[in-house]
Design an enzyme around this catalytic site. Structure first.
Site, PDB file in Angstrom:
ATOM      1  N   CYS A   1       0.820  -1.234   0.000  1.00 55.73           N
ATOM      2  CA  CYS A   1       0.000   0.000   0.000  1.00 55.73           C
ATOM      3  C   CYS A   1       0.846   1.273   0.000  1.00 55.73           C
ATOM      4  CB  CYS A   1      -0.943   0.015   1.193  1.00 55.73           C
ATOM      5  SG  CYS A   1      -2.092  -1.358   1.184  1.00 55.73           S
TER       6      CYS A   1
ATOM      7  N   HIS B   1      -3.376   7.483   2.784  1.00 57.44           N
ATOM      8  CA  HIS B   1      -3.755   6.167   2.263  1.00 57.44           C
ATOM      9  C   HIS B   1      -5.148   5.841   2.794  1.00 57.44           C
ATOM     10  CE1 HIS B   1      -3.860   2.054   1.204  1.00 57.44           C
ATOM     11  NE2 HIS B   1      -3.557   1.574   2.400  1.00 57.44           N
TER      12      HIS B   1
ATOM     13  N   ASN C   1     -10.108  -0.099   0.381  1.00 59.64           N
ATOM     14  CA  ASN C   1      -8.652   0.024   0.311  1.00 59.64           C
ATOM     15  C   ASN C   1      -8.170  -0.495  -1.048  1.00 59.64           C
ATOM     16  OD1 ASN C   1      -5.891  -0.164   0.574  1.00 59.64           O
ATOM     17  ND2 ASN C   1      -5.934  -1.144   2.593  1.00 59.64           N
TER      18      ASN C   1
HETATM   19  N1  COA Z   1     -18.197  -8.782   9.669  1.00 58.90           N
HETATM   20  C1  COA Z   1     -18.682  -9.052  10.885  1.00 58.90           C
HETATM   21  N2  COA Z   1     -17.918  -9.405  11.911  1.00 58.90           N
HETATM   22  C2  COA Z   1     -16.601  -9.477  11.708  1.00 58.90           C
HETATM   23  C3  COA Z   1     -16.020  -9.217  10.470  1.00 58.90           C
HETATM   24  C4  COA Z   1     -16.876  -8.854   9.418  1.00 58.90           C
HETATM   25  N3  COA Z   1     -16.423  -8.577   8.180  1.00 58.90           N
HETATM   26  N4  COA Z   1     -14.690  -9.369  10.557  1.00 58.90           N
HETATM   27  C5  COA Z   1     -14.438  -9.711  11.830  1.00 58.90           C
HETATM   28  N5  COA Z   1     -15.588  -9.787  12.521  1.00 58.90           N
HETATM   29  C6  COA Z   1     -15.761 -10.116  13.933  1.00 58.90           C
HETATM   30  C7  COA Z   1     -14.630 -10.960  14.456  1.00 58.90           C
HETATM   31  O1  COA Z   1     -14.833 -12.325  14.150  1.00 58.90           O
HETATM   32  C8  COA Z   1     -14.699 -10.673  15.930  1.00 58.90           C
HETATM   33  O2  COA Z   1     -15.751 -11.427  16.480  1.00 58.90           O
HETATM   34  P1  COA Z   1     -15.572 -12.126  17.942  1.00 58.90           P
HETATM   35  O3  COA Z   1     -15.358 -10.994  18.885  1.00 58.90           O
HETATM   36  O4  COA Z   1     -16.870 -12.836  18.106  1.00 58.90           O
HETATM   37  O5  COA Z   1     -14.383 -13.011  17.806  1.00 58.90           O
HETATM   38  C9  COA Z   1     -15.132  -9.206  15.987  1.00 58.90           C
HETATM   39  O6  COA Z   1     -15.698  -8.914  14.705  1.00 58.90           O
HETATM   40  C10 COA Z   1     -13.967  -8.259  16.242  1.00 58.90           C
HETATM   41  O7  COA Z   1     -12.896  -8.627  15.391  1.00 58.90           O
HETATM   42  P2  COA Z   1     -11.551  -7.819  15.369  1.00 58.90           P
HETATM   43  O8  COA Z   1     -10.672  -8.364  14.306  1.00 58.90           O
HETATM   44  O9  COA Z   1     -11.002  -7.759  16.762  1.00 58.90           O
HETATM   45  O10 COA Z   1     -12.127  -6.414  14.936  1.00 58.90           O
HETATM   46  P3  COA Z   1     -11.439  -5.017  14.955  1.00 58.90           P
HETATM   47  O11 COA Z   1     -12.220  -4.094  15.786  1.00 58.90           O
HETATM   48  O12 COA Z   1      -9.956  -5.107  15.194  1.00 58.90           O
HETATM   49  O13 COA Z   1     -11.644  -4.582  13.431  1.00 58.90           O
HETATM   50  C11 COA Z   1     -10.421  -4.419  11.385  1.00 58.90           C
HETATM   51  C12 COA Z   1     -11.074  -5.344  12.407  1.00 58.90           C
HETATM   52  C13 COA Z   1      -9.749  -5.253  10.309  1.00 58.90           C
HETATM   53  C14 COA Z   1     -11.478  -3.540  10.769  1.00 58.90           C
HETATM   54  C15 COA Z   1      -9.369  -3.548  12.120  1.00 58.90           C
HETATM   55  O14 COA Z   1      -8.503  -4.343  12.866  1.00 58.90           O
HETATM   56  C16 COA Z   1      -8.571  -2.710  11.176  1.00 58.90           C
HETATM   57  O15 COA Z   1      -9.085  -1.821  10.559  1.00 58.90           O
HETATM   58  N6  COA Z   1      -7.246  -2.960  11.075  1.00 58.90           N
HETATM   59  C17 COA Z   1      -6.401  -2.249  10.176  1.00 58.90           C
HETATM   60  C18 COA Z   1      -6.537  -2.883   8.851  1.00 58.90           C
HETATM   61  C19 COA Z   1      -6.041  -2.039   7.741  1.00 58.90           C
HETATM   62  O16 COA Z   1      -6.508  -0.981   7.515  1.00 58.90           O
HETATM   63  N7  COA Z   1      -5.084  -2.588   7.046  1.00 58.90           N
HETATM   64  C20 COA Z   1      -4.615  -2.071   5.839  1.00 58.90           C
HETATM   65  C21 COA Z   1      -3.361  -1.357   6.048  1.00 58.90           C
HETATM   66  S1  COA Z   1      -2.652  -1.185   4.477  1.00 58.90           S
END
Ligand code: COA
Length: 327
Positions: free
Chosen positions: A119, A254, A284
């Site tokens: 990215c 980004h 993204n």
């Molecule tokens: N829909 C519904 N539920 C979802 C899901 C989806 N698409 N993806 C994950 N979940 C659930 C998980 O299974 C988890 O459930 P549980 O608590 O029962 O186990 C819950 O949501 C929380 O998951 P978690 O991964 O801890 O969520 P989060 O608050 O960290 O959000 C992201 C996840 C990916 C949105 C977040 O971590 C994020 O934005 N990270 C940065 C990613 C990014 O931008 N990367 C690119 C950089 S180039």
């Protein structure tokens, strides 16, 4: 008033953008995996993404964006010096996507190569182009970010497949003799930490037999690092140029996640109207996201001549970086 001495700078003279026609809303994604519009919007700000049709490869989309950038700048393709393509989803291992694009554009005198920095690829590309232009190697460089992440997404993994989309963005940079207060790239800062390679990667590819590879991300880990690393890159850019956040007209971040974008904006103390946000419209798009956001801000007039723009990105590697650009 005394005349300012002139120096060679990489000046932005054109931008281009391409998004595939096919749009998938969060509701559409909820038909494929166990997710909801509410979850995706709350966690990421994403409302929809574009997915490429079979003919919309990285080269095809990149060429469309590149052609627009050349047209806006009024530079004939035959006069172009080089094509740098930032992509993690090239059409083939080789020839480079940049060289495919060179042929599609009819840029007969240009050389070209691909650059792999996930990215952050576009910001890395700006930095390389800047050095080539200031060294006098070429007079013009197309820097293109183009990605078809839909082809490396694991549609069994709801934690990643809802976050990405396809598209391409391009800028034309041309070497110009300008005054200190004039337009052009003022600085670029690049960083990498390969020890964090396993928090965001593709689990296959040419290095692994019979495994085309899917994107794997430990989202929480990436999130934990993102705001601080990006704020560091941005602060280094400001410090080197003796500027403060108040001098920035527009932050062009980004577009991975609205919460990360807001986090960096908040650290800088920038009001929302000085931060470009497009993530809700196309999720993204990796290396394409910064040039797509830049092209939109220029198109709608927010990024006008004379304005000071701060670009930043972070991605798999980890890699990250920033660029200060006066239009
Ligand atoms: N829909 C519904 N539920 C979802 C899901 C989806 N698409 N993806 C994950 N979940 C659930 C998980 O299974 C988890 O459930 P549980 O608590 O029962 O186990 C819950 O949501 C929380 O998951 P978690 O991964 O801890 O969520 P989060 O608050 O960290 O959000 C992201 C996840 C990916 C949105 C977040 O971590 C994020 O934005 N990270 C940065 C990613 C990014 O931008 N990367 C690119 C950089 S180039």
């Amino acid at each position: 008033m005394a005349e300012q001495p002139l120096s060679t700078r990489a000046v932005l003279t054109g931008t281009g953008a391409y998004l595939p026609a096919q749009v998938l809303t969060n509701e559409d994604m909820a038909k494929r995996v166990d997710t909801s519009d509410e979850w995706i919007v709350e966690r990421t700000g994403i409302k929809q993404r574009h997915f490429a049709a079979p003919h919309e490869t990285a080269a095809f989309m990149g060429a469309e964006a590149g052609r627009q950038a050349l047209e806006k700048a009024g530079l004939p393709p035959e006069a172009l010096g080089a094509v740098i393509v930032a992509t993690s989803t090239p059409d083939q291992s080789f020839p480079a996507t940049a060289v495919r694009i060179q042929a599609m554009l009819g840029a007969k005198k240009a050389f070209g190569f691909d650059l792999s920095a996930a990215c952050s690829g576009f910001v890395y590309g700006l930095s390389v182009a800047d050095a080539m232009l200031r060294a006098g190697q070429v007079k013009s460089v197309l820097v293109i970010g183009t990605e078809v992440f839909s082809r490396i997404l694991n549609f069994e993994d709801r934690t990643t497949c809802v976050l990405f989309g396809d598209g391409a963005g391009a800028v034309l940079l041309e070497a110009r003799e300008v005054e200190k207060s004039g337009p052009g790239l003022l600085s670029t800062h690049l960083y990498a930490d390969g020890s964090l390679g396993d928090i965001l990667y593709v689990d296959g590819g040419t290095g692994q037999k019979d495994k085309p590879g899917h994107l794997v991300m430990h989202g929480r880990e990436v999130f934990r690092h993102a705001v601080n690393l990006l704020a560091g890159a941005v602060n280094d850019a400001l410090a080197e140029n003796n500027l403060t956040a108040a001098d920035i007209d527009l932050l062009v971040p980004h577009q991975a996640n609205k919460r990360i974008i807001d986090g960096v904006g908040k650290k800088l103390g920038l009001p929302a109207e000085r931060v470009v946000v497009t993530v809700h419209k196309h999720a993204n798009t990796s290396a394409a996201s910064v040039p797509l956001a830049l092209a939109e801000a220029i198109q709608d007039g927010r990024a006008a001549p004379g304005k000071l723009l701060l670009l930043e990105a972070l991605g798999g590697g980890l890699t990250w970086g920033s660029a200060l650009l006066r239009l």
